[in-house]
Design a protein around this motif. Structure first.
Motif, PDB file in Angstrom:
ATOM      1  N   HIS A 137       0.814  -1.216   0.000  1.00  0.00           N
ATOM      2  CA  HIS A 137       0.000   0.000   0.000  1.00  0.00           C
ATOM      3  C   HIS A 137       0.851   1.270   0.000  1.00  0.00           C
ATOM      4  N   GLY A 138       2.156   1.120  -0.207  1.00  0.00           N
ATOM      5  CA  GLY A 138       3.031   2.279  -0.326  1.00  0.00           C
ATOM      6  C   GLY A 138       3.280   3.008   0.974  1.00  0.00           C
ATOM      7  N   LEU A 139       3.218   2.296   2.102  1.00  0.00           N
ATOM      8  CA  LEU A 139       3.363   2.907   3.417  1.00  0.00           C
ATOM      9  C   LEU A 139       4.649   2.453   4.100  1.00  0.00           C
ATOM     10  N   HIS A 140       5.136   3.276   5.023  1.00  0.00           N
ATOM     11  CA  HIS A 140       6.276   2.920   5.866  1.00  0.00           C
ATOM     12  C   HIS A 140       5.815   2.761   7.310  1.00  0.00           C
ATOM     13  N   LEU A 141       6.564   1.954   8.069  1.00  0.00           N
ATOM     14  CA  LEU A 141       6.183   1.616   9.435  1.00  0.00           C
ATOM     15  C   LEU A 141       7.178   2.160  10.456  1.00  0.00           C
ATOM     16  N   ILE A 142       6.637   2.618  11.579  1.00  0.00           N
ATOM     17  CA  ILE A 142       7.400   2.867  12.795  1.00  0.00           C
ATOM     18  C   ILE A 142       7.062   1.722  13.741  1.00  0.00           C
ATOM     19  N   VAL A 143       8.061   0.980  14.197  1.00  0.00           N
ATOM     20  CA  VAL A 143       7.827  -0.201  15.028  1.00  0.00           C
ATOM     21  C   VAL A 143       8.376   0.059  16.429  1.00  0.00           C
ATOM     22  N   THR A 144       7.483   0.026  17.413  1.00  0.00           N
ATOM     23  CA  THR A 144       7.829   0.291  18.807  1.00  0.00           C
ATOM     24  C   THR A 144       8.052  -1.031  19.529  1.00  0.00           C
ATOM     25  N   LEU A 145       9.151  -1.146  20.288  1.00  0.00           N
ATOM     26  CA  LEU A 145       9.653  -2.448  20.719  1.00  0.00           C
ATOM     27  C   LEU A 145       9.306  -2.853  22.149  1.00  0.00           C
ATOM     28  N   THR A 146       8.772  -1.960  22.955  1.00  0.00           N
ATOM     29  CA  THR A 146       8.216  -2.337  24.252  1.00  0.00           C
ATOM     30  C   THR A 146       7.323  -1.216  24.738  1.00  0.00           C
ATOM     31  N   ASN A 147       6.664  -1.431  25.873  1.00  0.00           N
ATOM     32  CA  ASN A 147       5.682  -0.475  26.377  1.00  0.00           C
ATOM     33  C   ASN A 147       5.988  -0.126  27.826  1.00  0.00           C
TER      34      ASN A 147
ATOM     35  N   ASP B  56      22.139  -2.596  13.089  1.00  0.00           N
ATOM     36  CA  ASP B  56      21.300  -2.209  11.955  1.00  0.00           C
ATOM     37  C   ASP B  56      21.715  -0.831  11.466  1.00  0.00           C
ATOM     38  N   LYS B  57      22.393  -0.796  10.339  1.00  0.00           N
ATOM     39  CA  LYS B  57      22.857   0.468   9.769  1.00  0.00           C
ATOM     40  C   LYS B  57      21.821   1.106   8.851  1.00  0.00           C
ATOM     41  N   ASN B  58      20.723   0.407   8.599  1.00  0.00           N
ATOM     42  CA  ASN B  58      19.758   0.881   7.612  1.00  0.00           C
ATOM     43  C   ASN B  58      18.617   1.704   8.198  1.00  0.00           C
ATOM     44  N   HIS B  59      18.170   1.334   9.393  1.00  0.00           N
ATOM     45  CA  HIS B  59      16.955   1.936   9.929  1.00  0.00           C
ATOM     46  C   HIS B  59      17.243   3.064  10.908  1.00  0.00           C
ATOM     47  N   LEU B  60      16.306   3.987  10.968  1.00  0.00           N
ATOM     48  CA  LEU B  60      16.365   5.073  11.932  1.00  0.00           C
ATOM     49  C   LEU B  60      15.995   4.559  13.322  1.00  0.00           C
ATOM     50  N   VAL B  61      16.344   5.352  14.338  1.00  0.00           N
ATOM     51  CA  VAL B  61      16.013   5.017  15.723  1.00  0.00           C
ATOM     52  C   VAL B  61      15.491   6.268  16.421  1.00  0.00           C
ATOM     53  N   ALA B  62      14.403   6.101  17.169  1.00  0.00           N
ATOM     54  CA  ALA B  62      13.862   7.153  18.033  1.00  0.00           C
ATOM     55  C   ALA B  62      13.480   6.514  19.360  1.00  0.00           C
ATOM     56  N   ILE B  63      13.062   7.335  20.311  1.00  0.00           N
ATOM     57  CA  ILE B  63      12.676   6.800  21.619  1.00  0.00           C
ATOM     58  C   ILE B  63      11.227   6.320  21.603  1.00  0.00           C
TER      59      ILE B  63
ATOM     60  N   MET C 150      10.546   2.045   8.566  1.00  0.00           N
ATOM     61  CA  MET C 150      11.257   3.323   8.526  1.00  0.00           C
ATOM     62  C   MET C 150      12.135   3.504   9.751  1.00  0.00           C
ATOM     63  N   SER C 151      11.598   3.111  10.918  1.00  0.00           N
ATOM     64  CA  SER C 151      12.324   3.383  12.157  1.00  0.00           C
ATOM     65  C   SER C 151      11.913   2.411  13.245  1.00  0.00           C
ATOM     66  N   TRP C 152      12.875   2.113  14.106  1.00  0.00           N
ATOM     67  CA  TRP C 152      12.608   1.444  15.374  1.00  0.00           C
ATOM     68  C   TRP C 152      12.385   2.505  16.444  1.00  0.00           C
ATOM     69  N   GLU C 153      11.515   2.192  17.401  1.00  0.00           N
ATOM     70  CA  GLU C 153      11.385   3.009  18.606  1.00  0.00           C
ATOM     71  C   GLU C 153      11.684   2.146  19.817  1.00  0.00           C
ATOM     72  N   LEU C 154      12.432   2.700  20.751  1.00  0.00           N
ATOM     73  CA  LEU C 154      12.871   1.930  21.912  1.00  0.00           C
ATOM     74  C   LEU C 154      11.713   1.512  22.798  1.00  0.00           C
ATOM     75  N   ALA C 155      10.741   2.391  22.986  1.00  0.00           N
ATOM     76  CA  ALA C 155       9.633   2.092  23.905  1.00  0.00           C
ATOM     77  C   ALA C 155       8.518   3.099  23.700  1.00  0.00           C
ATOM     78  N   ASN C 156       7.313   2.682  24.012  1.00  0.00           N
ATOM     79  CA  ASN C 156       6.195   3.612  24.036  1.00  0.00           C
ATOM     80  C   ASN C 156       6.131   4.303  25.393  1.00  0.00           C
ATOM     81  N   GLU C 157       6.331   5.611  25.383  1.00  0.00           N
ATOM     82  CA  GLU C 157       6.150   6.482  26.545  1.00  0.00           C
ATOM     83  C   GLU C 157       6.939   6.055  27.782  1.00  0.00           C
TER      84      GLU C 157
END
Length: 378
Positions: free
Chosen positions: A120-130, A225-232, A184-191
């Motif tokens: 569907h031409g979309l990118h994902l932000i994947v959050t890895l814990t809560n 992982d040298k390809n993906h972005l990282v945020a909190i 598009m990016s990994w996120e370390l945790a939700n909130e």
């Protein structure tokens, strides 16, 4: 030397990532790019995607793509202590031992989320814990692995055994998807905060605790992982003592001013829920100021900043959101992701937590119009 000064020095001497890899989103200054062209972060959240049938995942992404959205944030976690009768889970905990679920109701299910997003031409932000108890998260790690039995939430950030378990989980995701550009990016945790849903903070937890953890874990992901972005994936709390509203001096363990300087973070996030932050009588104006103040830090740090969750009660959404979106546009904030997208699926409406908008509603049309304006702004 203050911790923020140390981070500033590191940021000045260390750049995030190497030359961009073809087909992967990357950052330059305050913008995202894809294959040399500006990438517009017009986003939404749909945490529940992997819990649905494949056909319903397709339907949800079809609705999202039709609104002009480019980016979808979703959960990459579900920790359980017993195998559920239905649904997707990724990690089973038994007496302190974690087993990652690679099966059709585990990571193999998320494979389809990625496949459908790409179609569907979309990118994902994947959050890895809560931070919260929903879908397991940090409190499960602490309850399973805390050697003292004290149960302080912030042990998640400091205990070596818990850190190792989180790294093991993260590495399973990265090894599976490191070469997939749909993410598009990994996120370390939700909130992340010092305290959680069922566990309290120790007296030792402060902003340095979480910023140190963020530095460690973002560097770990970058090493794999040298390809993906990282945020909190944090709420963007400030820690500015003085006569400020609660979100500017909440003492929950997050300092946006410090965290954005971590050199192995590519971009920064903020959330916005004024009705739940003591600003119910000042919803619109507080939101405008919150966006403006984070956009100012964005310019100073020269990194993208995204308001990746925001919401007000359904009765006020069509009135309030245009003011907030206009501030994103005028302030230069990099992008946004509304909370949250909904669809009418084979089993009925997708989960509605009081903020959900659906394709036949006014907010869906507002999302569509704003996404177009954000793309025009660039």
């Amino acid at each position: 030397m203050k911790f923020s000064a140390i981070l500033a020095l590191c940021a000045a001497t260390l750049t995030v990532g190497a030359a961009p890899t073809a087909n992967f989103v990357y950052t330059s200054g305050q913008k995202f790019y894809l294959n040399g062209l500006k990438y517009t972060f017009a986003g939404t959240n749909a945490y529940w995607l992997a819990q649905m049938s494949n056909s319903d995942i397709d339907k949800a992404f079809s609705d999202i793509a039709a609104s002009g959205v480019t980016t979808v944030r979703t959960w990459g976690f579900n920790d359980v202590t017993s195998i559920p009768s239905t649904g997707t889970y990724y990690q089973l905990w038994t007496n302190g031992t974690a087993t990652i679920n690679y099966g059709s109701n585990g990571l193999a299910k998320f494979d389809y989320v990625v496949q459908s997003a790409a179609a569907h031409g979309l990118h994902l932000i994947v959050t890895l814990t809560n931070n919260w108890v929903d879908y397991g998260g940090m409190d499960v790690y602490v309850s399973q692995l805390d050697p003292s039995g004290g149960g302080y939430h912030d042990l998640f950030y400091t205990d070596p055994t818990i850190q190792a378990a989180y790294k093991t989980y993260v590495s399973a995701w990265i090894s599976r998807y490191s070469s997939n550009p749909t993410i598009m990016s990994w996120e370390l945790a939700n909130e992340p905060r010092c305290a959680g849903s069922t566990t309290v903070a120790s007296s030792a937890c402060d902003t340095t605790t979480i910023t140190t953890w963020v530095s460690t874990m973002s560097a770990y992901i970058k090493s794999l992982d040298k390809n993906h972005l990282v945020a909190i994936g944090d709420e963007g709390w400030f820690q500015r003592p003085g006569a400020q509203p609660y979100p500017y001096d909440p003492s929950v363990g997050i300092s946006f001013d410090d965290n954005i300087l971590v050199p192995t973070l590519d971009w920064a996030t903020l959330h916005l829920y004024p009705e739940y932050w003591g600003e119910a009588d000042n919803v619109t104006e507080f939101g405008i100021a919150w966006i403006r103040d984070h956009a100012a830090v964005q310019k100073t740090a020269n990194k993208p900043v995204v308001i990746e969750e925001f919401g007000v009660s359904i009765a006020n959404q069509s009135e309030v959101y245009p003011y907030w979106w206009n501030e994103v546009l005028s302030s230069g904030m990099t992008g946004d992701a509304i909370w949250q997208s909904g669809s009418y699926l084979s089993t009925g409406p997708s989960p509605n937590d009081g903020f959900t908008y659906y394709p036949n509603g006014t907010v869906y049309q507002l999302v569509k119009g704003y996404a177009a304006l954000l793309k025009l702004r660039g």
